[in-house]
Design a protein around this motif. Structure first.
Motif, PDB file in Angstrom:
ATOM      1  N   LEU A  45     -13.284 -10.991  -9.109  1.00 27.01           N
ATOM      2  CA  LEU A  45     -13.374  -9.631  -9.621  1.00 27.01           C
ATOM      3  C   LEU A  45     -13.524  -8.689  -8.419  1.00 27.01           C
ATOM      4  CD1 LEU A  45     -15.961  -8.507 -12.391  1.00 27.01           C
ATOM      5  CD2 LEU A  45     -14.622  -7.000 -10.934  1.00 27.01           C
ATOM      6  N   PRO A  46     -12.437  -8.198  -7.887  1.00 30.49           N
ATOM      7  CA  PRO A  46     -12.531  -7.302  -6.726  1.00 30.49           C
ATOM      8  C   PRO A  46     -13.237  -6.001  -7.103  1.00 30.49           C
ATOM      9  CG  PRO A  46     -10.288  -8.131  -7.053  1.00 30.49           C
ATOM     10  CD  PRO A  46     -11.059  -8.441  -8.288  1.00 30.49           C
ATOM     11  N   SER A  47     -14.460  -5.820  -6.612  1.00 30.57           N
ATOM     12  CA  SER A  47     -15.248  -4.652  -6.995  1.00 30.57           C
ATOM     13  C   SER A  47     -16.206  -4.302  -5.874  1.00 30.57           C
ATOM     14  CB  SER A  47     -16.011  -4.915  -8.301  1.00 30.57           C
ATOM     15  OG  SER A  47     -16.771  -6.103  -8.214  1.00 30.57           O
ATOM     16  N   THR A  48     -16.703  -3.074  -5.921  1.00 32.23           N
ATOM     17  CA  THR A  48     -17.530  -2.549  -4.842  1.00 32.23           C
ATOM     18  C   THR A  48     -18.709  -1.771  -5.410  1.00 32.23           C
ATOM     19  OG1 THR A  48     -15.576  -2.328  -3.416  1.00 32.23           O
ATOM     20  CG2 THR A  48     -17.537  -1.107  -2.759  1.00 32.23           C
TER      21      THR A  48
ATOM     22  N   ALA B  12     -21.822  -4.710  -8.225  1.00 34.37           N
ATOM     23  CA  ALA B  12     -20.367  -4.728  -8.311  1.00 34.37           C
ATOM     24  C   ALA B  12     -19.881  -5.564  -9.492  1.00 34.37           C
ATOM     25  CB  ALA B  12     -19.787  -5.250  -6.998  1.00 34.37           C
ATOM     26  N   VAL B  13     -20.409  -6.776  -9.632  1.00 39.04           N
ATOM     27  CA  VAL B  13     -19.946  -7.668 -10.695  1.00 39.04           C
ATOM     28  C   VAL B  13     -20.531  -7.262 -12.044  1.00 39.04           C
ATOM     29  CG1 VAL B  13     -20.053 -10.042 -11.552  1.00 39.04           C
ATOM     30  CG2 VAL B  13     -19.485  -9.604  -9.163  1.00 39.04           C
TER      31      VAL B  13
ATOM     32  N   ALA C 228     -22.970 -15.434 -13.413  1.00 37.12           N
ATOM     33  CA  ALA C 228     -21.788 -14.745 -12.899  1.00 37.12           C
ATOM     34  C   ALA C 228     -22.047 -14.331 -11.455  1.00 37.12           C
ATOM     35  CB  ALA C 228     -21.464 -13.531 -13.759  1.00 37.12           C
ATOM     36  N   GLN C 229     -22.082 -15.329 -10.572  1.00 41.74           N
ATOM     37  CA  GLN C 229     -22.480 -15.114  -9.179  1.00 41.74           C
ATOM     38  C   GLN C 229     -21.624 -15.939  -8.244  1.00 41.74           C
ATOM     39  OE1 GLN C 229     -26.025 -16.568 -10.929  1.00 41.74           O
ATOM     40  NE2 GLN C 229     -27.298 -15.113  -9.818  1.00 41.74           N
ATOM     41  N   ASN C 230     -21.636 -15.554  -6.983  1.00 42.57           N
ATOM     42  CA  ASN C 230     -21.012 -16.379  -5.959  1.00 42.57           C
ATOM     43  C   ASN C 230     -21.854 -17.630  -5.718  1.00 42.57           C
ATOM     44  OD1 ASN C 230     -18.853 -14.636  -5.455  1.00 42.57           O
ATOM     45  ND2 ASN C 230     -20.004 -13.472  -3.925  1.00 42.57           N
ATOM     46  N   GLY C 231     -21.210 -18.644  -5.130  1.00 43.17           N
ATOM     47  CA  GLY C 231     -21.934 -19.869  -4.825  1.00 43.17           C
ATOM     48  C   GLY C 231     -22.076 -20.770  -6.038  1.00 43.17           C
ATOM     49  N   VAL C 232     -22.835 -21.849  -5.860  1.00 45.56           N
ATOM     50  CA  VAL C 232     -22.974 -22.860  -6.906  1.00 45.56           C
ATOM     51  C   VAL C 232     -24.429 -23.172  -7.239  1.00 45.56           C
ATOM     52  CG1 VAL C 232     -20.757 -23.935  -6.335  1.00 45.56           C
ATOM     53  CG2 VAL C 232     -22.836 -24.730  -5.192  1.00 45.56           C
TER      54      VAL C 232
END
Length: 340
Positions: free
Chosen positions: A134-137, A10-11, A110-114
């Motif tokens: 970035l709203p994506s699917t 998605a990202v 470019a990821q969720n979390g830390v």
């Protein structure tokens, strides 16, 4: 600059497709069914203006690409649970003119979390954190949907552990030609921790579906409050919801896309694709870790971490646990902690 998009879900797919649309050089890195789909039919990017197809170079290993260039930018967009193996693979790759990717090239997490930025810093000299909004699917091989308009997304970026530089500003300038707003900030971690609090809902969505009811939203509020208490105890700052809303304004409005229903965030999508893994250890699990370090109980995040992992491991259907049942389990988890 050439952008090597490592992980084209998605990202990564949305960033890579929009950069290609803006005329930037892009290479996609994928594996399995996604590699086959991208190789055969190109990247199909569903956006408010329609479905766009980009036939870009696609590789499944660094060896298929050969020696990297000195102007390459590595965009790490795999899930955090896959980051360590990916960084280990790409770090030693040779770069034209001498040296390796780990020594010379910038890597954007470019990821969720830390956690992935810390993993990257063990191997790479030039690490940049990215707060991805970035709203994506991504649920179908070869197809990525990004419903944001007029901007596709907002990507705060800065050096890790802190600071900014000309490389960040050059990357941001490229992103801003590609329908992103890309603020370069010295405190990117503050934005990433704010995103982490929002992503605590991912496991809830994965287990019980989108936050569409008062009951599910109330449960998320409890989960988030637990996360905020942990960050406070750890002395970690985050951008407030008001600050985030003021910056975003009406720059990113979700537009319904034909054939692209959005059932949930990244964790929901992982279950829908049946990947067998999920990122809960680095979202809710980050709060659990910090809670244990700083002596703050985190029963709700522990519960969601455990359930999300079980759903992924057992390939259970996304959203298949009724919210009422999840709320009962949450109440039991809190009561158990209070009694012990």
């Amino acid at each position: 600059m050439r952008y090597i998009i490592i992980g084209t879900g998605a990202v990564g797919g949305a960033i890579g497709g929009r950069l290609a649309q803006a005329g930037h050089e892009v290479v996609l890195v994928a594996r399995g069914k996604q590699f086959a789909a991208l190789s055969e039919g190109g990247l199909r990017l569903r956006v408010p203006e329609g479905e766009l197809t980009y036939r870009l170079p696609v590789v499944d290993t660094p060896g298929a690409l050969g020696t990297l260039r000195g102007d390459d930018v590595l965009v790490l967009a795999v899930k955090t649970q896959d980051a360590e193996a990916t960084l280990e693979t790409w770090g030693p790759v040779a770069v034209e003119g001498g040296g390796t990717a780990a020594e010379r090239l910038p890597v954007l997490c470019a990821q969720n979390g830390v956690e992935s930025r810390r993993l990257a810093l063990r191997r790479f000299r030039h690490v940049y954190g990215v707060c991805v909004w970035l709203p994506s699917t991504f649920v179908e091989p070869g197809v990525v949907s990004a419903a944001g308009s007029p901007l596709t997304g907002m990507l705060h970026l800065g050096r890790h552990p802190h600071g900014t530089d000309d490389t960040a500003r050059r990357i941001a300038a490229d992103l801003e030609t590609a329908r992103f707003e890309a603020p370069v900030v010295a405190d990117v971690a503050r934005w990433q921790y704010a995103k982490l609090l929002g992503n605590l809902a991912n496991a809830l969505e994965a287990v019980s579906g989108p936050l569409a009811s008062d009951e599910s939203r109330a449960l998320y509020a409890r989960v988030r409050a637990e996360g905020e208490a942990v960050l406070d105890a750890a002395g970690i700052a985050w951008a407030s919801e008001e600050e985030q809303a003021a910056l975003r304004g009406d720059k990113i409005t979700l537009v319904p896309l034909d054939g692209a229903p959005r059932g949930g965030g990244s964790s929901w999508q992982s279950l829908t694709r049946g990947t067998g893994t999920i990122e809960a250890d680095y979202l809710n699990g980050e709060i659990v870790l910090l809670g244990r370090v700083h002596g703050v109980p985190t029963p709700l995040n522990e519960l969601l971490q455990r359930l999300a992992n079980a759903f992924a491991r057992e390939r259970r259907a996304a959203g298949s646990m009724p919210v009422a049942e999840l709320t009962r389990l949450a109440d039991d988890a809190v009561a158990f902690v209070q009694e012990t």
